[in-house]
Scaffold this active site. Structure first.
Site, PDB file in Angstrom:
ATOM      1  N   ARG A   1       6.017 -13.182  56.993  1.00 57.12           N
ATOM      2  CA  ARG A   1       4.664 -12.641  57.216  1.00 57.12           C
ATOM      3  C   ARG A   1       4.398 -12.232  58.672  1.00 57.12           C
ATOM      4  NH1 ARG A   1       3.104 -17.011  53.759  1.00 57.12           N
ATOM      5  NH2 ARG A   1       2.856 -16.239  51.636  1.00 57.12           N
TER       6      ARG A   1
ATOM      7  N   LYS B   1       2.352   1.269  65.438  1.00 50.12           N
ATOM      8  CA  LYS B   1       2.608   1.914  64.137  1.00 50.12           C
ATOM      9  C   LYS B   1       4.053   1.643  63.751  1.00 50.12           C
ATOM     10  CE  LYS B   1      -0.630   5.784  63.942  1.00 50.12           C
ATOM     11  NZ  LYS B   1      -0.752   7.247  63.914  1.00 50.12           N
TER      12      LYS B   1
ATOM     13  N   GLU C   1       5.765  15.613  73.332  1.00 47.94           N
ATOM     14  CA  GLU C   1       4.673  14.628  73.369  1.00 47.94           C
ATOM     15  C   GLU C   1       4.077  14.511  74.781  1.00 47.94           C
ATOM     16  OE1 GLU C   1       3.516  13.494  70.607  1.00 47.94           O
ATOM     17  OE2 GLU C   1       5.211  13.566  69.220  1.00 47.94           O
TER      18      GLU C   1
ATOM     19  N   LYS D   1      -2.272   6.074  76.510  1.00 49.66           N
ATOM     20  CA  LYS D   1      -2.103   5.641  75.125  1.00 49.66           C
ATOM     21  C   LYS D   1      -2.659   4.226  74.937  1.00 49.66           C
ATOM     22  CE  LYS D   1       0.348   5.485  70.975  1.00 49.66           C
ATOM     23  NZ  LYS D   1       1.422   5.971  70.140  1.00 49.66           N
TER      24      LYS D   1
ATOM     25  N   GLU E   1      -6.856   4.139  64.091  1.00 45.98           N
ATOM     26  CA  GLU E   1      -7.026   5.596  64.011  1.00 45.98           C
ATOM     27  C   GLU E   1      -8.221   6.033  63.169  1.00 45.98           C
ATOM     28  OE1 GLU E   1      -3.345   7.787  64.122  1.00 45.98           O
ATOM     29  OE2 GLU E   1      -4.248   9.459  63.050  1.00 45.98           O
TER      30      GLU E   1
ATOM     31  N   ARG F   1      -8.251   7.730  68.416  1.00 44.72           N
ATOM     32  CA  ARG F   1      -6.787   7.799  68.290  1.00 44.72           C
ATOM     33  C   ARG F   1      -6.331   9.102  67.649  1.00 44.72           C
ATOM     34  NH1 ARG F   1      -2.671   2.724  66.959  1.00 44.72           N
ATOM     35  NH2 ARG F   1      -0.768   3.932  67.209  1.00 44.72           N
TER      36      ARG F   1
ATOM     37  N   ASN G   1      -3.057  13.309  67.942  1.00 47.72           N
ATOM     38  CA  ASN G   1      -2.480  14.265  66.990  1.00 47.72           C
ATOM     39  C   ASN G   1      -2.676  15.711  67.425  1.00 47.72           C
ATOM     40  OD1 ASN G   1      -1.572  12.349  65.097  1.00 47.72           O
ATOM     41  ND2 ASN G   1      -3.680  12.071  64.415  1.00 47.72           N
TER      42      ASN G   1
ATOM     43  N   HIS H   1      -0.460  18.582  66.236  1.00 43.48           N
ATOM     44  CA  HIS H   1       0.387  18.015  65.184  1.00 43.48           C
ATOM     45  C   HIS H   1       0.133  18.589  63.787  1.00 43.48           C
ATOM     46  CE1 HIS H   1       1.815  15.242  68.185  1.00 43.48           C
ATOM     47  NE2 HIS H   1       2.560  14.584  67.314  1.00 43.48           N
TER      48      HIS H   1
ATOM     49  N   HIS I   1       3.482  19.672  62.447  1.00 44.06           N
ATOM     50  CA  HIS I   1       4.140  19.069  61.288  1.00 44.06           C
ATOM     51  C   HIS I   1       4.530  20.123  60.253  1.00 44.06           C
ATOM     52  CE1 HIS I   1       2.571  14.725  62.012  1.00 44.06           C
ATOM     53  NE2 HIS I   1       3.786  14.877  62.473  1.00 44.06           N
TER      54      HIS I   1
ATOM     55  N   HIS J   1      10.811  17.220  66.161  1.00 47.87           N
ATOM     56  CA  HIS J   1       9.381  16.921  66.182  1.00 47.87           C
ATOM     57  C   HIS J   1       8.715  17.474  67.444  1.00 47.87           C
ATOM     58  CE1 HIS J   1       5.687  14.773  65.391  1.00 47.87           C
ATOM     59  NE2 HIS J   1       5.731  14.264  66.609  1.00 47.87           N
TER      60      HIS J   1
HETATM   61 ZN    ZN Z   1       4.246  13.314  67.647  1.00 43.98          ZN
END
Ligand code: ZN
Ligand code: ADP
Length: 356
Positions: free
Chosen positions: A113, A135, A177, A218, A228, A232, A236, A239, A243, A253
């Site tokens: 856990r 994340k 990034e 960040k 998010e 947050r 993106n 993105h 994406h 990416h």
């Molecule tokens: Zn990214």
């Protein structure tokens, strides 16, 4: 060595940046059973690191690459953790790029856990972005990051010297990034604007400075919005379209995000959402980054082949309304939402005007 901390009501992560950040390892491995997760490239490139700090520690060496960020790898790691006799007081060290960090983070969050996790990121992308913020995920059912959790590392140890062995393509991926942070932070914006060509060569002192600035931003964003729901989302930027390009053309990416940011900034200027003079300076930074070798040459004029992929973006409320996080003015961003038809039309117009 610089220390930055991310603190919320439920956790505290300590982040150390600099040449000697790895010297924290002995203090962290002293009292309990430990476990290391890395990939085959890092394991082959840095034998002395494993010898020096982890000589008696079990090491799981995963295959490199996004395609191995899956449930099979996760399951094999959990098996080895059990076999190694780890317990609830054990600690996991993740040494690698975003792929290793994501699967190691998820493993640590699931085992008994949740056991202590230390991230040691080795790519530019993971040093400025994915190692901070908690994340974790694996890809499953053809959907990227579909199985995961928010799980904060107790420490992140960032040693910029790892970048010396990073292939040019991977460095450029992180630069995508990095430029994203320029759209969110005045200091990074002016630094990249002023130091025209510094990103082309790996000046470690300059990169260390930039990594610190990105991590600081960040850390602030994550502390204010861990899951998010608001601020947050700013991370993106570029993105949504990025994406779509990544999915359609298989570009890295970072390179996809750079293209996404370029087109979304042009759309934001055209819609009057982004100040023109500022937006054009930001575009100059993005284009300079896009010109760093190796340059990919996707057929972006075929807008219909990739625009539709933006419909499945997580930020959308429904698939007919495309939501983008865009730059608005220096250090400021906003969400821009367009009906799909209009998004495609704006995108086509932006791409027609675009040249590198
Ligand atoms: Zn990214
Ligand atoms: P990202 O951080 O961009 O998600 P990955 O974890 O997929 O990246 O790593 C990209 C590639 O770079 C992988 O093949 C990985 O083994 C390799 N790699 C990671 N860090 C280094 C490094 N410091 N030197 C050389 N190769 C590295």
């Amino acid at each position: 060595m610089k220390e930055i901390s991310v603190k919320t009501s439920s956790f505290e992560s300590r982040i150390f940046i600099g040449g000697n950040s790895l010297e924290r390892i002995p203090a962290l491995t002293k009292t309990q059973k430990n476990f290391v997760i890395t990939d085959e490239n890092i394991y082959a490139l840095y034998p002395d690191l494993f010898e020096k700090y982890f000589s008696n520690t079990p090491v799981f060496v995963m295959k490199a690459g996004e395609e191995n960020k899956n449930i099979q790898t996760l399951s094999a790691i959990l098996d080895k953790m059990l076999e190694s006799g780890l317990n609830r007081t054990s600690r996991v060290f993740s040494i690698g790029g975003g792929v290793v960090g994501d699967v190691a983070g998820l493993s640590a969050s699931l085992f008994m856990r949740g056991i202590s996790l230390v991230q040691i990121p080795t790519t530019l992308l993971s040093q400025i972005d994915s190692s901070v913020g908690g994340k974790t995920a694996v890809n499953h059912g053809g959907v990227k990051n579909s199985i995961g959790s928010f799980y904060q590392p107790s420490e992140v140890l960032i040693a910029p010297a790892f970048l010396k062995t990073l292939p040019a393509r991977e460095l450029k991926c992180g630069i995508g990034e990095l430029v994203k942070y320029a759209a969110l932070d005045s200091e990074i914006f002016h630094s990249l604007l002023k130091n025209q060509d510094t990103l082309k060569t790996l000046d470690l002192a300059y990169f260390t400075h930039l990594i610190s600035a990105c991590v600081e931003l960040k850390a602030q964003v994550v502390a204010g919005d861990e899951k998010e729901n608001g601020e947050r989302k700013s991370l993106n930027i570029g993105h949504t379209t990025g994406h779509a390009i990544e999915l359609a053309f298989g570009l890295s990416h970072g390179e996809s995000v750079l293209y996404g940011m370029a087109f979304e900034t042009m759309i934001a200027i055209h819609k009057g959402v982004c100040e023109r003079a500022y937006g054009e300076r930001l575009l100059a930074i993005i284009k300079r980054a896009l010109r760093i070798e190796p340059v990919a040459q996707p057929n972006l004029k075929a807008v219909e082949t990739f625009a539709k992929k933006a419909k499945s973006d997580k930020k959308n409320v429904n698939s007919e309304e495309i939501v983008m996080a865009v730059a608005r003015a220096e250090g400021k961003w906003t969400l821009l939402s367009l009906p799909y038809e209009e998004y495609e039309q704006e995108l086509r117009f932006a791409i027609e005007q675009f040249s590198l």
